[in-house]
Design a protein around this motif. Structure first.
Motif, PDB file in Angstrom:
ATOM      1  N   ILE A 293      -8.723 -21.507  81.303  1.00 37.82           N
ATOM      2  CA  ILE A 293      -9.736 -21.114  82.291  1.00 37.82           C
ATOM      3  C   ILE A 293     -11.080 -20.834  81.615  1.00 37.82           C
ATOM      4  O   ILE A 293     -12.141 -21.236  82.111  1.00 37.82           O
ATOM      5  CB  ILE A 293      -9.271 -19.873  83.081  1.00 37.82           C
ATOM      6  CG1 ILE A 293      -7.996 -20.193  83.868  1.00 37.82           C
ATOM      7  CG2 ILE A 293     -10.368 -19.395  84.015  1.00 37.82           C
ATOM      8  CD1 ILE A 293      -8.162 -21.274  84.889  1.00 37.82           C
ATOM      9  N   LYS A 294     -11.062 -20.136  80.473  1.00 39.53           N
ATOM     10  CA  LYS A 294     -12.304 -19.823  79.760  1.00 39.53           C
ATOM     11  C   LYS A 294     -13.034 -21.092  79.321  1.00 39.53           C
ATOM     12  O   LYS A 294     -14.260 -21.165  79.383  1.00 39.53           O
ATOM     13  CB  LYS A 294     -12.000 -18.957  78.541  1.00 39.53           C
ATOM     14  CG  LYS A 294     -11.646 -17.510  78.859  1.00 39.53           C
ATOM     15  CD  LYS A 294     -11.390 -16.736  77.575  1.00 39.53           C
ATOM     16  CE  LYS A 294     -11.062 -15.271  77.871  1.00 39.53           C
ATOM     17  NZ  LYS A 294     -10.778 -14.521  76.625  1.00 39.53           N
TER      18      LYS A 294
ATOM     19  N   LYS B 115     -15.292 -23.139  81.988  1.00 41.67           N
ATOM     20  CA  LYS B 115     -16.195 -22.274  82.743  1.00 41.67           C
ATOM     21  C   LYS B 115     -17.195 -23.032  83.620  1.00 41.67           C
ATOM     22  O   LYS B 115     -17.441 -22.625  84.762  1.00 41.67           O
ATOM     23  CB  LYS B 115     -16.939 -21.348  81.778  1.00 41.67           C
ATOM     24  CG  LYS B 115     -17.783 -20.284  82.454  1.00 41.67           C
ATOM     25  CD  LYS B 115     -18.404 -19.343  81.428  1.00 41.67           C
ATOM     26  CE  LYS B 115     -19.265 -18.266  82.094  1.00 41.67           C
ATOM     27  NZ  LYS B 115     -19.859 -17.347  81.096  1.00 41.67           N
TER      28      LYS B 115
ATOM     29  N   TRP C  12     -15.806 -23.727  87.148  1.00 50.23           N
ATOM     30  CA  TRP C  12     -15.225 -22.659  87.958  1.00 50.23           C
ATOM     31  C   TRP C  12     -15.582 -22.783  89.441  1.00 50.23           C
ATOM     32  O   TRP C  12     -14.736 -22.581  90.306  1.00 50.23           O
ATOM     33  CB  TRP C  12     -15.675 -21.290  87.441  1.00 50.23           C
ATOM     34  CG  TRP C  12     -14.990 -20.860  86.173  1.00 50.23           C
ATOM     35  CD1 TRP C  12     -14.012 -21.530  85.495  1.00 50.23           C
ATOM     36  CD2 TRP C  12     -15.239 -19.653  85.438  1.00 50.23           C
ATOM     37  NE1 TRP C  12     -13.638 -20.824  84.371  1.00 50.23           N
ATOM     38  CE2 TRP C  12     -14.370 -19.671  84.322  1.00 50.23           C
ATOM     39  CE3 TRP C  12     -16.112 -18.581  85.609  1.00 50.23           C
ATOM     40  CZ2 TRP C  12     -14.351 -18.638  83.389  1.00 50.23           C
ATOM     41  CZ3 TRP C  12     -16.095 -17.559  84.676  1.00 50.23           C
ATOM     42  CH2 TRP C  12     -15.216 -17.578  83.576  1.00 50.23           C
ATOM     43  N   GLY C  13     -16.831 -23.079  89.745  1.00 47.47           N
ATOM     44  CA  GLY C  13     -17.250 -23.198  91.139  1.00 47.47           C
ATOM     45  C   GLY C  13     -16.497 -24.307  91.861  1.00 47.47           C
ATOM     46  O   GLY C  13     -16.064 -24.139  93.008  1.00 47.47           O
TER      47      GLY C  13
ATOM     48  N   LEU D 226     -13.557 -25.545  90.952  1.00 44.04           N
ATOM     49  CA  LEU D 226     -12.161 -25.136  91.023  1.00 44.04           C
ATOM     50  C   LEU D 226     -11.922 -24.181  92.189  1.00 44.04           C
ATOM     51  O   LEU D 226     -10.952 -24.339  92.956  1.00 44.04           O
ATOM     52  CB  LEU D 226     -11.745 -24.473  89.708  1.00 44.04           C
ATOM     53  CG  LEU D 226     -10.335 -23.871  89.644  1.00 44.04           C
ATOM     54  CD1 LEU D 226      -9.286 -24.962  89.860  1.00 44.04           C
ATOM     55  CD2 LEU D 226     -10.113 -23.163  88.312  1.00 44.04           C
ATOM     56  N   LEU D 227     -12.794 -23.197  92.357  1.00 44.70           N
ATOM     57  CA  LEU D 227     -12.639 -22.238  93.445  1.00 44.70           C
ATOM     58  C   LEU D 227     -12.731 -22.920  94.806  1.00 44.70           C
ATOM     59  O   LEU D 227     -11.962 -22.613  95.729  1.00 44.70           O
ATOM     60  CB  LEU D 227     -13.706 -21.136  93.336  1.00 44.70           C
ATOM     61  CG  LEU D 227     -13.546 -20.146  92.178  1.00 44.70           C
ATOM     62  CD1 LEU D 227     -14.759 -19.228  92.091  1.00 44.70           C
ATOM     63  CD2 LEU D 227     -12.265 -19.329  92.345  1.00 44.70           C
TER      64      LEU D 227
ATOM     65  N   THR E  85     -21.612 -23.066  90.873  1.00 42.66           N
ATOM     66  CA  THR E  85     -21.580 -24.225  89.971  1.00 42.66           C
ATOM     67  C   THR E  85     -22.912 -24.428  89.275  1.00 42.66           C
ATOM     68  O   THR E  85     -22.981 -24.593  88.047  1.00 42.66           O
ATOM     69  CB  THR E  85     -21.193 -25.494  90.751  1.00 42.66           C
ATOM     70  OG1 THR E  85     -19.890 -25.331  91.306  1.00 42.66           O
ATOM     71  CG2 THR E  85     -21.190 -26.708  89.831  1.00 42.66           C
TER      72      THR E  85
ATOM     73  N   LEU F 291     -23.573 -21.628  86.669  1.00 37.90           N
ATOM     74  CA  LEU F 291     -22.765 -21.771  85.454  1.00 37.90           C
ATOM     75  C   LEU F 291     -23.220 -22.960  84.609  1.00 37.90           C
ATOM     76  O   LEU F 291     -23.200 -22.901  83.373  1.00 37.90           O
ATOM     77  CB  LEU F 291     -21.290 -21.914  85.815  1.00 37.90           C
ATOM     78  CG  LEU F 291     -20.622 -20.659  86.412  1.00 37.90           C
ATOM     79  CD1 LEU F 291     -19.196 -20.975  86.838  1.00 37.90           C
ATOM     80  CD2 LEU F 291     -20.633 -19.521  85.396  1.00 37.90           C
TER      81      LEU F 291
ATOM     82  N   THR G 298     -24.643 -22.754  80.882  1.00 39.72           N
ATOM     83  CA  THR G 298     -24.002 -23.546  79.831  1.00 39.72           C
ATOM     84  C   THR G 298     -25.003 -24.366  79.034  1.00 39.72           C
ATOM     85  O   THR G 298     -24.985 -24.374  77.801  1.00 39.72           O
ATOM     86  CB  THR G 298     -22.936 -24.474  80.438  1.00 39.72           C
ATOM     87  OG1 THR G 298     -21.927 -23.692  81.077  1.00 39.72           O
ATOM     88  CG2 THR G 298     -22.289 -25.342  79.365  1.00 39.72           C
TER      89      THR G 298
END
Length: 467
Positions: free
Chosen positions: A221-222, A225, A228-229, A231-232, A260, A263, A267
């Motif tokens: 999961i880390k 990153k 994440w948006g 995935l959710l 998204t 992040l 990044t």
């Protein structure tokens, strides 16, 4: 070890590319025929087609990461990647045979509905492809040194695979999708079962076994990153679909988009750690950039049929299938010959990242043009050739770029994590973009969405550091 493997000759690179070619051909058949079969033969609407396509990415989320982790650590049948290539190849061939016979499979099992069986077959097919795709790509990194030889391995992979992709779409355009499916099943079995026995894999992936990092779900999961948006949102949309809950707002979509973008900006603003075994920031940047590429590409693959039905209403079912096959044939011709013949020499001069960024930007422009000019066959075919420039780069250069930012002793693991930048966007397209497109009358929106996604991808790629 064969002499051509010791010398790393072009013939060895061709042999090394054949297992990936088998899986690429299976994917080409799926892209060309799945939406067409479900729409014309079984009468599914565009939203249901999106649900069937969603089954594959779900399989990929689990399949590639798990297989990657296992294949880094096991050794049987005289190989680390070989067993998974063989198993996945057999399953993929069988599922291709099942595609045109979904109704027969459904009735023989005693089911009255087609949708559930179609999802099961698509899920098994894509799981099979994913089981094999990771090892077929990881094995190239296993047997080639970092640098130009690694780039050569992946560009040759796409040239050989792309050449067979051209054959796939030529068969579909000339003899139809049924001939393509049955030929594809036989080819997948041959190319996945024979070549692996002529490639000798290294018994140890790294001279220093201490380089192996322990990995659990939290670590996975880390490391993803930037995704994440997406995935959710995928989890949220799946829950709605499975529960049958209907909503009349777009708050979840807006929240996912904000997460998204936030992040991704975070990044690409971070500095890469080039002095560590695994350049986690560099890897994260590649994930972010590649994910937007696949949002655009998958939108075209799944919903081009909706665009053509809207813009070319005079086409019958067979003609519609042939136009799709011809479009992807032209796309594949460009993608087949560019990587080894054009992209590799250019990458040597200006770098892989810059080369890839230029290709992605050209694809964004071409998508925008298709949205407004693609209602004519000639225009569509010309623009498909231009789109092939970006497509040829998407399925070759990112693997070489990514492979040098990760721990070489855990290539299977990171290849699986890298695949999440493909399957999570694919799921987003099936569950979110598909619902959006089904509610918009003008299906030009298909290529407008693709153009925006590729433009964002090109911007993010400019922030990836060249090794």
């Amino acid at each position: 070890m064969l002499a051509m493997q010791k010398k790393l000759s072009n013939s060895f690179y061709m042999l090394l590319s054949l297992p990936a070619t088998a899986m690429g051909f299976a994917l080409s058949v799926q892209i060309s025929a799945l939406s067409w079969i479900l729409t014309t033969q079984y009468g599914l609407d565009i939203h249901e087609v999106g649900l069937v396509w969603a089954a594959g990415p779900i399989a990929g989320i689990l399949g590639q990461v798990i297989v990657g982790i296992i294949s880094d650590k096991v050794w049987f049948w005289h190989g680390r990647r070989r067993p998974f290539i063989l198993i996945g190849g057999v399953l993929a061939g069988l599922m291709l045979l099942a595609l045109p016979n979904i109704d027969i499979v459904s009735s023989s099992l005693g089911f009255s509905g087609i949708l559930g069986v179609a999802i099961a077959i698509a899920l098994t097919l894509d799981l099979s492809i994913n089981v094999s795709f990771n090892p077929t790509r990881a094995i190239i990194a296993d047997v080639t040194p970092e640098g130009e030889e690694r780039t050569k391995g992946y560009t040759w992979m796409q040239t050989v695979s792309g050449s067979f992709g051209v054959l796939a779409y030529a068969i579909g355009a000339t003899w139809g999708n049924y001939a393509l499916i049955y030929f594809g099943a036989a080819l997948v079995l041959v190319l996945s079962l024979i070549p692996p026995f002529f490639i000798e894999e290294p018994r140890e992936l790294s001279a220093n076994e201490d380089e192996q990092e322990s990995y659990g779900l939290v670590d996975v999961i880390k490391n993803i990153k930037p995704l994440w948006g997406i995935l959710l949102y995928d989890i949220y949309a799946l829950v709605l679909q499975l529960s049958g809950i209907k909503v009349d707002h777009y708050w979840a979509e807006m929240i996912a988009a904000v997460i998204t973008l936030a992040l991704v900006i975070q990044t690409i603003s971070a500095k890469e750690q080039t002095n560590e075994t695994t350049n986690k920031t560099g890897f994260a940047k590649v994930l972010a950039a590649h994910s937007f590429s696949w949002i655009g590409v998958q939108t075209m693959f799944v919903f081009i049929i909706a665009f053509l039905q809207d813009k070319m209403p005079s086409l019958g079912e067979d003609d519609l299938g042939k136009v799709i096959a011809m479009s992807f044939l032209i796309l594949s011709i460009t993608a087949a010959f560019l990587p080894a013949l054009v992209l590799e020499p250019i990458a040597k001069k200006i770098g892989r990242v810059k080369t890839h960024t230029i290709c992605i930007a050209s694809m964004a422009v071409a998508y925008g043009l298709v949205a407004y000019l693609g209602h004519e066959k000639v225009n569509l075919y010309i623009l498909m050739a231009i789109l092939g420039i970006g497509w040829s780069s998407i399925i070759s250069l990112p693997f070489a770029i990514m492979s040098e930012k990760v721990n070489q002793a855990q290539m299977g693991l990171y290849m699986g994590l890298f695949n999440l930048s493909v399957v999570l966007p694919q799921l987003l397209v099936s569950l979110g973009v598909g619902l959006f497109i089904s509610k918009v009358a003008d299906k030009s929106i298909v290529f407008q969405v693709s153009a925006v996604a590729l433009a964002i991808s090109a911007i993010v790629w400019t922030k990836v550091k060249e090794n």
